[in-house]
Scaffold this motif. Structure first.
Motif, PDB file in Angstrom:
ATOM      1  N   TYR A  32       0.795  -1.216  -0.124  1.00 37.41           N
ATOM      2  CA  TYR A  32      -0.173   0.054   0.016  1.00 37.41           C
ATOM      3  C   TYR A  32       0.997   1.312   0.144  1.00 37.41           C
ATOM      4  CZ  TYR A  32      -4.129   2.854   1.193  1.00 37.41           C
ATOM      5  OH  TYR A  32      -5.140   3.713   1.169  1.00 37.41           O
ATOM      6  N   LEU A  34       1.281   5.567  -0.528  1.00 35.43           N
ATOM      7  CA  LEU A  34       0.632   6.738  -0.286  1.00 35.43           C
ATOM      8  C   LEU A  34       1.414   8.108  -0.651  1.00 35.43           C
ATOM      9  CD1 LEU A  34       0.117   4.926   2.517  1.00 35.43           C
ATOM     10  CD2 LEU A  34      -1.839   6.432   2.686  1.00 35.43           C
ATOM     11  N   TYR A  36       1.705  12.278   0.399  1.00 34.60           N
ATOM     12  CA  TYR A  36       1.367  13.285   1.217  1.00 34.60           C
ATOM     13  C   TYR A  36       2.229  14.574   0.821  1.00 34.60           C
ATOM     14  CZ  TYR A  36      -0.633  10.056   4.845  1.00 34.60           C
ATOM     15  OH  TYR A  36      -1.480   9.061   5.328  1.00 34.60           O
ATOM     16  N   PHE A  46      -2.883  14.154   3.273  1.00 32.25           N
ATOM     17  CA  PHE A  46      -3.096  13.070   2.260  1.00 32.25           C
ATOM     18  C   PHE A  46      -3.390  13.510   1.099  1.00 32.25           C
ATOM     19  CE2 PHE A  46      -3.916   8.871   0.750  1.00 32.25           C
ATOM     20  CZ  PHE A  46      -5.170   8.905   0.017  1.00 32.25           C
ATOM     21  N   LEU A  95       1.108  -4.684   5.046  1.00 30.96           N
ATOM     22  CA  LEU A  95      -0.048  -5.375   5.765  1.00 30.96           C
ATOM     23  C   LEU A  95      -0.083  -6.825   5.721  1.00 30.96           C
ATOM     24  CD1 LEU A  95      -3.280  -3.105   5.811  1.00 30.96           C
ATOM     25  CD2 LEU A  95      -1.782  -3.741   7.703  1.00 30.96           C
ATOM     26  N   ALA A  99       0.932  -7.311  10.968  1.00 26.88           N
ATOM     27  CA  ALA A  99       1.881  -6.336  11.157  1.00 26.88           C
ATOM     28  C   ALA A  99       1.132  -4.920  11.335  1.00 26.88           C
ATOM     29  CB  ALA A  99       2.984  -6.112  10.055  1.00 26.88           C
ATOM     30  N   THR A 100       1.499  -4.112  12.057  1.00 33.77           N
ATOM     31  CA  THR A 100       1.181  -2.649  12.196  1.00 33.77           C
ATOM     32  C   THR A 100       1.279  -2.143  10.685  1.00 33.77           C
ATOM     33  OG1 THR A 100       2.343  -2.514  14.287  1.00 33.77           O
ATOM     34  CG2 THR A 100       1.683  -0.451  13.482  1.00 33.77           C
ATOM     35  N   ASN A 101       0.037  -1.319  10.629  1.00 37.17           N
ATOM     36  CA  ASN A 101       0.066  -0.442   9.387  1.00 37.17           C
ATOM     37  C   ASN A 101       0.717   0.917   9.365  1.00 37.17           C
ATOM     38  OD1 ASN A 101      -1.121   0.470   6.910  1.00 37.17           O
ATOM     39  ND2 ASN A 101      -3.038   0.885   7.544  1.00 37.17           N
ATOM     40  N   LEU A 103       3.464   3.420   8.548  1.00 40.45           N
ATOM     41  CA  LEU A 103       3.955   4.011   7.299  1.00 40.45           C
ATOM     42  C   LEU A 103       5.417   4.353   7.231  1.00 40.45           C
ATOM     43  CD1 LEU A 103       1.342   6.772   6.558  1.00 40.45           C
ATOM     44  CD2 LEU A 103       1.632   4.325   5.643  1.00 40.45           C
TER      45      LEU A 103
ATOM     46  N   PHE B  33      -1.304   6.641  15.656  1.00 39.85           N
ATOM     47  CA  PHE B  33       0.172   6.610  15.190  1.00 39.85           C
ATOM     48  C   PHE B  33       1.088   7.954  16.108  1.00 39.85           C
ATOM     49  CE2 PHE B  33      -0.226   3.023  12.401  1.00 39.85           C
ATOM     50  CZ  PHE B  33      -1.478   3.093  11.900  1.00 39.85           C
ATOM     51  N   TYR B  48       2.186   2.680  17.855  1.00 33.05           N
ATOM     52  CA  TYR B  48       0.726   2.607  17.417  1.00 33.05           C
ATOM     53  C   TYR B  48      -0.017   1.981  18.383  1.00 33.05           C
ATOM     54  CZ  TYR B  48      -2.912   0.088  15.188  1.00 33.05           C
ATOM     55  OH  TYR B  48      -4.191  -0.562  14.678  1.00 33.05           O
ATOM     56  N   ASP B  56       2.108  -1.761  19.125  1.00 32.99           N
ATOM     57  CA  ASP B  56       3.581  -1.668  18.607  1.00 32.99           C
ATOM     58  C   ASP B  56       4.206  -0.339  19.102  1.00 32.99           C
ATOM     59  OD1 ASP B  56       5.788  -1.544  17.001  1.00 32.99           O
ATOM     60  OD2 ASP B  56       4.877  -1.961  14.974  1.00 32.99           O
ATOM     61  N   LEU B  99      -6.190  -2.585  12.929  1.00 36.26           N
ATOM     62  CA  LEU B  99      -4.921  -3.322  12.533  1.00 36.26           C
ATOM     63  C   LEU B  99      -4.957  -3.753  11.395  1.00 36.26           C
ATOM     64  CD1 LEU B  99      -2.125  -4.018  13.362  1.00 36.26           C
ATOM     65  CD2 LEU B  99      -2.873  -5.915  14.432  1.00 36.26           C
ATOM     66  N   ALA B 100      -5.977  -4.662  10.855  1.00 37.34           N
ATOM     67  CA  ALA B 100      -6.071  -5.520   9.565  1.00 37.34           C
ATOM     68  C   ALA B 100      -6.243  -4.678   8.213  1.00 37.34           C
ATOM     69  CB  ALA B 100      -6.602  -6.633   9.775  1.00 37.34           C
ATOM     70  N   ASP B 101      -6.452  -3.554   8.334  1.00 38.82           N
ATOM     71  CA  ASP B 101      -6.957  -2.853   7.242  1.00 38.82           C
ATOM     72  C   ASP B 101      -6.259  -1.771   6.427  1.00 38.82           C
ATOM     73  OD1 ASP B 101     -10.192  -2.793   8.930  1.00 38.82           O
ATOM     74  OD2 ASP B 101      -9.450  -4.332   7.325  1.00 38.82           O
ATOM     75  N   LYS B 102      -6.110  -1.609   5.268  1.00 43.30           N
ATOM     76  CA  LYS B 102      -5.284  -0.474   4.732  1.00 43.30           C
ATOM     77  C   LYS B 102      -6.544   0.621   5.036  1.00 43.30           C
ATOM     78  CE  LYS B 102      -3.160  -3.112   0.974  1.00 43.30           C
ATOM     79  NZ  LYS B 102      -3.798  -4.449   1.225  1.00 43.30           N
ATOM     80  N   ASP B 103      -5.826   1.583   5.246  1.00 42.40           N
ATOM     81  CA  ASP B 103      -6.586   2.897   5.584  1.00 42.40           C
ATOM     82  C   ASP B 103      -5.771   4.113   5.478  1.00 42.40           C
ATOM     83  OD1 ASP B 103      -9.167   4.033   8.071  1.00 42.40           O
ATOM     84  OD2 ASP B 103      -8.680   4.279   6.126  1.00 42.40           O
ATOM     85  N   THR B 104      -6.274   5.182   5.415  1.00 43.33           N
ATOM     86  CA  THR B 104      -5.513   6.429   4.988  1.00 43.33           C
ATOM     87  C   THR B 104      -5.221   7.003   6.692  1.00 43.33           C
ATOM     88  OG1 THR B 104      -6.607   7.068   3.126  1.00 43.33           O
ATOM     89  CG2 THR B 104      -5.689   8.979   4.359  1.00 43.33           C
ATOM     90  N   GLN B 105      -4.112   7.723   6.802  1.00 45.58           N
ATOM     91  CA  GLN B 105      -3.720   8.100   8.165  1.00 45.58           C
ATOM     92  C   GLN B 105      -3.813   9.597   7.841  1.00 45.58           C
ATOM     93  OE1 GLN B 105      -0.233   6.496  10.025  1.00 45.58           O
ATOM     94  NE2 GLN B 105      -0.903   4.594   9.322  1.00 45.58           N
TER      95      GLN B 105
END
Lengths: 115, 116
Positions: A32, A34, A36, A46, A95, A99-101, A103, B33, B48, B56, B99-105
């Motif tokens: 994934y 991104l 910014y 974003f 991901l 694992a932590t998402n 960046l 985060f 996190y 984390d 945790l398990a999803d792609k998402d915008t920060q």
């Protein structure tokens, strides 16, 4: 070890022309990506993202291209406007296995759009 | 507010002082985060939270750094016995998904910490 690299510290473009910002990564587990934009004294904003299952994503004047075999992505801004002048950061995440998402960011490219 | 807010925006500390940095994420966002951005660099991950659980903390540079999010909303990053190398902008980001999803920060404006 820099996992996300933006090799151009700065870029200058004329208003109305295309801006192309590049980013390379080394970790093949990234899935994934991104972009910014950051103005001075503000947090990153974003812009656009792309999943590794795609090779292109478009949103208005912004298009991100992903070349997984080359581990390379790019951000195209057309047409460039003076308000686009900012630092642009490429970021990636992996991901898998819970694992932590988090960046992983590149060092940024300063874009200057000249009127 | 609509976005992520952080306070204070600027903090000057003498070496050896303790500091506390606050983050108010977007309401309802599960993930939070903390990142550290040194001058001329990109943000680097610190820690996190998913709700109140710190899942984390692999990016915390030393045991002088401590973060908490006791009720799953506001978070505080505490730095004990500050050192000059702690001088940086500290960014907080939140995202809706867990945790398990792609998402915008979405990032806050940051706190610029200067240690003298």
């Amino acid at each position: 070890d820099q996992q996300v690299k933006q090799n151009s510290p700065s870029l200058s473009v004329q208003e109305g022309r295309i801006s192309i910002l590049n980013c390379d990564y080394t970790n093949s587990m990234f899935d994934y990506f991104l972009w910014y934009k950051k103005y001075p004294a503000e947090g990153p904003t974003f812009l656009i993202s792309i999943s590794s299952i795609k090779d292109k994503n478009e949103d208005g004047r912004f298009t991100v291209f992903l070349n997984k075999s080359a581990k390379h992505l790019s951000l195209h801004i057309v047409p460039s406007q003076p308000g686009d002048s900012a630092v642009y950061f490429c970021a990636a995440s992996a991901l898998h296995g819970g694992a932590t998402n988090k960046l992983i960011f590149g060092t940024g490219t300063l874009l200057a759009v000249q009127p | 507010g609509a976005g992520v807010s952080q306070s204070p925006r600027y903090k000057v500390a003498k070496r050896g002082q303790d500091v506390a940095l606050r983050c108010d994420p977007i309401s309802g966002h599960v993930s939070l985060f903390w990142y550290q951005q040194a001058l001329g660099q990109g943000p680097e991950f610190l820690t996190y939270f998913q709700n109140e659980a710190q899942l984390d903390k692999s990016g915390l540079p030393s045991d002088r750094f401590f973060a908490e999010r006791p009720e799953g909303s506001v978070s505080t990053l505490k730095i004990q016995r500050t050192q000059q190398e702690d001088s940086a902008v500290y960014l907080c980001a939140s995202s809706l998904a867990g945790l398990a999803d792609k998402d915008t920060q979405y990032f806050g404006p940051g706190t610029r910490l200067t240690v003298l």
